[in-house]
Design an enzyme around this catalytic site. Sequence first.
Site, mmCIF file in Angstrom:
data_model
loop_
_atom_site.group_PDB
_atom_site.id
_atom_site.type_symbol
_atom_site.label_atom_id
_atom_site.label_comp_id
_atom_site.label_asym_id
_atom_site.label_seq_id
_atom_site.Cartn_x
_atom_site.Cartn_y
_atom_site.Cartn_z
ATOM 1 N N ASP A 15 0.849 -1.182 0.000
ATOM 2 C CA ASP A 15 0.000 0.000 0.000
ATOM 3 C C ASP A 15 0.894 1.246 0.000
ATOM 4 O O ASP A 15 2.088 1.176 0.328
ATOM 5 C CB ASP A 15 -0.894 -0.024 1.243
ATOM 6 C CG ASP A 15 -1.703 1.236 1.402
ATOM 7 O OD1 ASP A 15 -2.440 1.593 0.470
ATOM 8 O OD2 ASP A 15 -1.583 1.882 2.459
ATOM 9 N N ASP A 17 -0.429 5.116 0.769
ATOM 10 C CA ASP A 17 -0.782 6.152 1.745
ATOM 11 C C ASP A 17 -0.824 5.595 3.160
ATOM 12 O O ASP A 17 -1.598 4.678 3.461
ATOM 13 C CB ASP A 17 -2.146 6.756 1.390
ATOM 14 C CG ASP A 17 -2.138 7.444 0.035
ATOM 15 O OD1 ASP A 17 -1.320 8.354 -0.156
ATOM 16 O OD2 ASP A 17 -2.941 7.067 -0.837
#
Length: 233
Positions: A15, A17
């Site tokens: 991922d 953010d």
Amino acid sequence: MPEPTTTRPAGVLLDMDGTLIDSEKVWEVALNDLMKHLGAPELSLEARLESVGGSLDSSLRICFREAGRDPDTIPADEYRETGEWLYDRAGELFSHGVPWRPGARELLGALREAGIPAVLVTNTIRVLVERALETLGREHFTAVVPGDEVREPKPQPEPYRRGAQLLGADPGDCVAVEDSPTGALSAERAGCAVLVVPCELDVPAGPRRVLRETLAGIGPAELGAVLAEVRAR
């Protein structure tokens, strides 16, 4: 019961953010600026936390709702233009650079040195991912799966399934690295082993999840141990 052995992951699906870069604070500014644009007060803490790890659509729906408007009644043109406004503002903020999360830069370097392919899997759209890659380094990623290039973004499993597919790997042979409940659920549904390092939100335990406080000190061997631990359960 014997300790799980270390297994080499076929790939690592990361991922962006809140996991690799501390961009959730950028999104907080952008979303609150959008609320001003809509003529409404800033998001409540509860609404802001609800948006963490979400897609463009989920963030827009939260903002319209908090501004006192039913998202389902917003005209399509206004909905699209509001989304463009949000991403223009976020892009402006991203252009100033976003700080790394602890240990993230070192992890990407270690994966590249070990020859373990990495895929960036994010709900953020391609145009902003391209800006973020100026900080992250394109050379660290074999592929990128942005939120606007899947039919169903996180928390659905499609993004992580796509990431594994781009490597020619089974999701069960990959480790996903996530920070949010939304992302962890997506990766778990896809069948990945999930290393969870919470950022803004607490993430509950799960059958395919291993929780850690930080990425500092995490490298290929530690990710292999995560995969082995999940397989041993």
